[in-house]
Design a protein around this motif. Structure first.
Motif, short mmCIF file in Angstrom:
data_model
loop_
_atom_site.label_atom_id
_atom_site.label_comp_id
_atom_site.label_asym_id
_atom_site.label_seq_id
_atom_site.Cartn_x
_atom_site.Cartn_y
_atom_site.Cartn_z
N LYS A 1 0.91 -1.21 0.13
CA LYS A 1 0.14 0.07 0.05
C LYS A 1 0.98 1.11 -0.06
O LYS A 1 0.62 2.18 -0.60
N ILE A 2 1.93 1.15 0.89
CA ILE A 2 3.14 2.46 0.58
C ILE A 2 3.43 2.59 -0.48
O ILE A 2 3.80 3.55 -1.16
N GLY A 3 3.73 1.19 -1.35
CA GLY A 3 4.48 1.53 -2.37
C GLY A 3 3.43 2.04 -3.71
O GLY A 3 4.03 2.53 -4.49
N GLU A 4 2.31 2.26 -3.16
CA GLU A 4 1.39 2.69 -4.49
C GLU A 4 1.51 4.59 -4.50
O GLU A 4 1.23 4.70 -5.39
N THR A 5 2.01 4.74 -3.10
CA THR A 5 2.19 6.19 -3.02
C THR A 5 3.51 6.76 -2.97
O THR A 5 3.65 8.07 -3.15
N GLU A 6 4.43 5.86 -2.73
CA GLU A 6 5.79 6.23 -2.48
C GLU A 6 6.58 5.73 -3.63
O GLU A 6 6.87 4.70 -3.87
N PRO A 7 6.88 6.61 -4.64
CA PRO A 7 7.46 6.18 -5.82
C PRO A 7 9.02 6.15 -5.21
O PRO A 7 9.50 6.66 -4.57
N GLY A 8 9.68 4.99 -6.04
CA GLY A 8 11.03 4.55 -5.68
C GLY A 8 11.39 3.56 -4.74
O GLY A 8 12.61 3.38 -4.50
N MET A 9 10.49 2.91 -4.16
CA MET A 9 10.72 1.98 -3.47
C MET A 9 11.11 0.57 -4.07
O MET A 9 11.83 0.01 -3.14
N TYR A 10 10.91 0.28 -5.24
CA TYR A 10 11.24 -0.78 -5.74
C TYR A 10 12.34 -0.66 -6.81
O TYR A 10 12.34 0.38 -7.49
N PHE A 11 12.93 -1.82 -7.04
CA PHE A 11 13.86 -1.83 -8.32
C PHE A 11 13.24 -1.50 -9.37
O PHE A 11 12.22 -1.93 -9.82
N THR A 12 13.75 -0.51 -10.51
CA THR A 12 13.12 -0.03 -11.82
C THR A 12 14.19 -0.27 -12.54
O THR A 12 15.31 0.05 -12.59
N ASP A 13 13.69 -0.78 -13.96
CA ASP A 13 14.49 -0.85 -15.04
C ASP A 13 14.53 0.49 -15.91
O ASP A 13 13.59 1.52 -15.64
N ARG A 14 15.34 0.65 -17.14
CA ARG A 14 15.03 1.79 -17.98
C ARG A 14 13.90 1.77 -18.79
O ARG A 14 13.84 3.24 -18.95
N TYR A 15 12.95 0.96 -18.52
CA TYR A 15 11.65 1.28 -19.14
C TYR A 15 10.77 1.78 -18.11
O TYR A 15 9.62 2.12 -18.57
N GLY A 16 11.16 2.03 -16.83
CA GLY A 16 10.29 2.44 -15.68
C GLY A 16 9.39 1.43 -15.41
O GLY A 16 8.70 1.51 -14.48
N LYS A 17 9.72 -0.05 -15.55
CA LYS A 17 9.05 -0.95 -14.90
C LYS A 17 9.41 -1.20 -13.46
O LYS A 17 10.81 -1.62 -13.43
N GLU A 18 8.51 -1.48 -12.45
CA GLU A 18 9.02 -1.74 -11.17
C GLU A 18 9.14 -3.15 -10.94
O GLU A 18 8.24 -4.02 -11.38
N PHE A 19 10.06 -3.78 -10.14
CA PHE A 19 10.12 -5.19 -9.52
C PHE A 19 9.47 -5.14 -8.23
O PHE A 19 10.17 -4.53 -7.33
N LYS A 20 8.11 -5.49 -7.99
CA LYS A 20 7.53 -5.36 -6.85
C LYS A 20 7.76 -6.39 -5.91
O LYS A 20 6.83 -6.52 -4.55
#
Length: 531
Positions: free
Chosen positions: A180-199
């Motif tokens: 739930k925090i991850g939905e409102t807190e950008p940058g918590m997850y690993f992200t690739d160059r396409y902007g896809k998050e690894f949740k």
């Protein structure tokens, strides 16, 4: 109908239909029976073959000395096997996300079978998303405590893996409150160059950032460890003898550079595009006098499913060995090393004096490792400049925190790899073990997640290697496939080869004498009674 074991009517082994008259191990919707319609065999720790025969009324266990499960040829180095403790991993979904023990009867039956074989213990994965699911600081350990009690009663030891990642199979995510925090807190997850998050895992970039209700992930992990220690205090140091800390995706110390099985043919992708890692990269670039290098990751690296030499970055003389490449890869790998230090420090602090060993697990990234650039290792975070060993800095961190290193893939051989993959698991495993030996780090072994041809023989060869003493091996993992007739027979032969002990004179005397085994005692120790 329910079938039970002679000597203890309360010890129910499995559900058997009257028409089939077969012993089955049920996991999920699958049932696997014995090697014939009414028999499955395995070996006791005294090298006797245990045959379980099932009729409509009972399960009959016969212990018969047999040479049908052969030894490997005895060699002078085989004595090294005698000091190896053998564990078996429990299913990942042993405890459901509702904190129920899945397939309790089948799990109990399987544990008793392992005890009879002479296996020392089992490994239990404990998921953050199950225990602390609803709210921060609200822990529910009941399902895992129930498993620990079953293991204790059977008479096995227990290693636990505290998993701070999610899993696709079974589908267990991070705690609901974290998601739930991850939905409102950008940058918590690993992200690739396409902007896809690894949740399924939090980014290393937020290790010490208070993104979780005012606490950092390391603080939350520390509280989790303290709660575990308190809840399992009666088992610590006796039943529970080891704890493995999850260190990243799938529990391994790595970046999630390969996120799909279909992309394993590629080099993987760098995971440095969440806002916290980009901020750290920008600061590092400015501190080294190269501010333009801090705008993002390499622009000429291949995509997930592209082969490493399809672009220039990993090629001979490519960007990876340029001044920029050394700058970026040094920074990228330093975050991995720092993360390992933080996690192992949290564990060492929480469990100091508890009488348990602490471990962390590395991946065996052997794909493409015959290339000079070794791209699968670079995208996952393993790098050292000037040709230095890529794993020595990691081994130093493990030594600093007095932790063991778990290395998987001990069932893999070079001859079974596709020539096109340019893969050598044997040489990579040797390199990691050499780094551990140099730093005085104790090594524990595991097999790979999929069955491979000649895997058991390769495991034995690795465990006989006296250049690095391996005192514990965990076979992954119990389940329907594990108890299938072909696999379980092969596993029993493996266990027998791990215990190359001459039969005693008593055993020789009763070689042709059939006996009945009771496996339903509370302690899990079987007794043999002459038929």
């Amino acid at each position: 109908m329910e079938v039970s074991v002679i000597g203890n009517p309360q010890a129910k082994f499995c559900r058997s239909e009257l028409a089939c008259r077969e012993l089955g191990f049920r996991f999920g919707s699958d049932v696997f029976s014995g090697e014939s319609r009414n028999k499955v065999s395995f070996l006791s720790s005294k090298l006797k073959e245990i045959k379980i025969r099932c009729s409509a009324r009972y399960v009959k266990c016969e212990a018969i000395v047999s040479d049908q499960a052969p030894f490997l040829k005895h060699t002078p180095n085989s004595r090294a096997l005698e000091s190896v403790r053998l564990f078996v991993g429990l299913p990942l979904d042993t405890v459901s996300d509702c904190n129920n023990v899945n397939q309790r009867k089948a799990i109990t039956a399987g544990l008793k079978a392992l005890k009879l074989l002479g296996v020392e213990g089992v490994e239990l994965p404990i998921f953050w998303g199950v225990v602390e699911k609803e709210a921060a600081g609200k822990y529910e350990w009941s399902g895992y405590l129930a498993v620990a009690e079953i293991v204790k009663k059977v008479g096995l030891k227990l290693h636990v893996s505290l998993s701070f990642h999610g899993s696709k199979d079974p589908e267990i995510g991070l705690p609901d409150w974290v998601a739930k925090i991850g939905e409102t807190e950008p940058g918590m997850y690993f992200t690739d160059r396409y902007g896809k998050e690894f949740k399924d895992c939090l980014s290393f970039g937020v290790d010490d950032v208070p993104v979780l209700d005012g606490k950092s992930p390391m603080e939350v992990y520390g509280c989790f460890c303290e709660s575990f220690k308190s809840a399992f205090s009666d088992y610590m140091g006796n039943t529970i003898t080891g704890i493995t800390l999850g260190m990243g995706p799938d529990g391994d110390l790595k970046y999630p550079s390969h996120q799909h099985e279909t992309h394993l043919s590629g080099a993987g992708e760098f995971q440095c595009y969440d806002k916290h890692m980009l901020s750290a990269l920008k600061h590092y670039a400015e501190s080294t006098g190269n501010p333009l290098w801090g705008l993002g990751g390499p622009h000429d690296a291949p995509a997930y499913d592209q082969q490493p030499l399809s672009t220039s970055f990993f090629s001979h003389g490519g960007s990876w060995e340029s001044q920029y490449g050394d700058f970026f890869l040094t920074w990228y790998s330093s975050l991995l090393t720092s993360h390992a230090d933080r996690v192992l420090s949290v564990a060492s602090s929480a469990f100091s004096g508890s009488g348990v060993s602490i471990s962390g697990k590395l991946p065996l990234l052997h794909q493409w490792n015959k290339l000079r650039s070794q791209p699968s290792e670079l995208t996952a975070g393993f790098y050292s400049s000037n040709g230095h060993d890529r794993y020595e800095a990691i081994a130093e961190i493990f030594a600093k925190n007095s932790c063991r290193m778990i290395i998987p893939g001990m069932d893999l051989s070079d001859e079974n790899q596709s020539p096109a993959s340019l893969s050598s698991p044997e040489s990579l495993l040797a390199d990691i073990k050499a780094s551990c030996k140099k730093q005085g780090v104790v090594v524990s072994g595991q097999n790979s997640s999929t069955s491979v041809s000649g895997g058991f023989e390769r495991i034995v060869e690795n465990l006989k290697d006296e250049s690095v003493g391996i005192d514990l091996f965990t076979y992954q993992r119990m389940g329907a496939l594990f108890f299938s007739p072909e696999h379980f027979h092969a596993f029993t032969v493996f266990v027998r080869n791990m215990n190359q002990v001459e039969l005693s004179s008593y055993d020789q005397a009763v070689e042709d004498e059939a006996q009945t085994a009771s496996i339903g005692s509370a302690t899990g120790v079987h007794s043999l009674q002459t038929v």
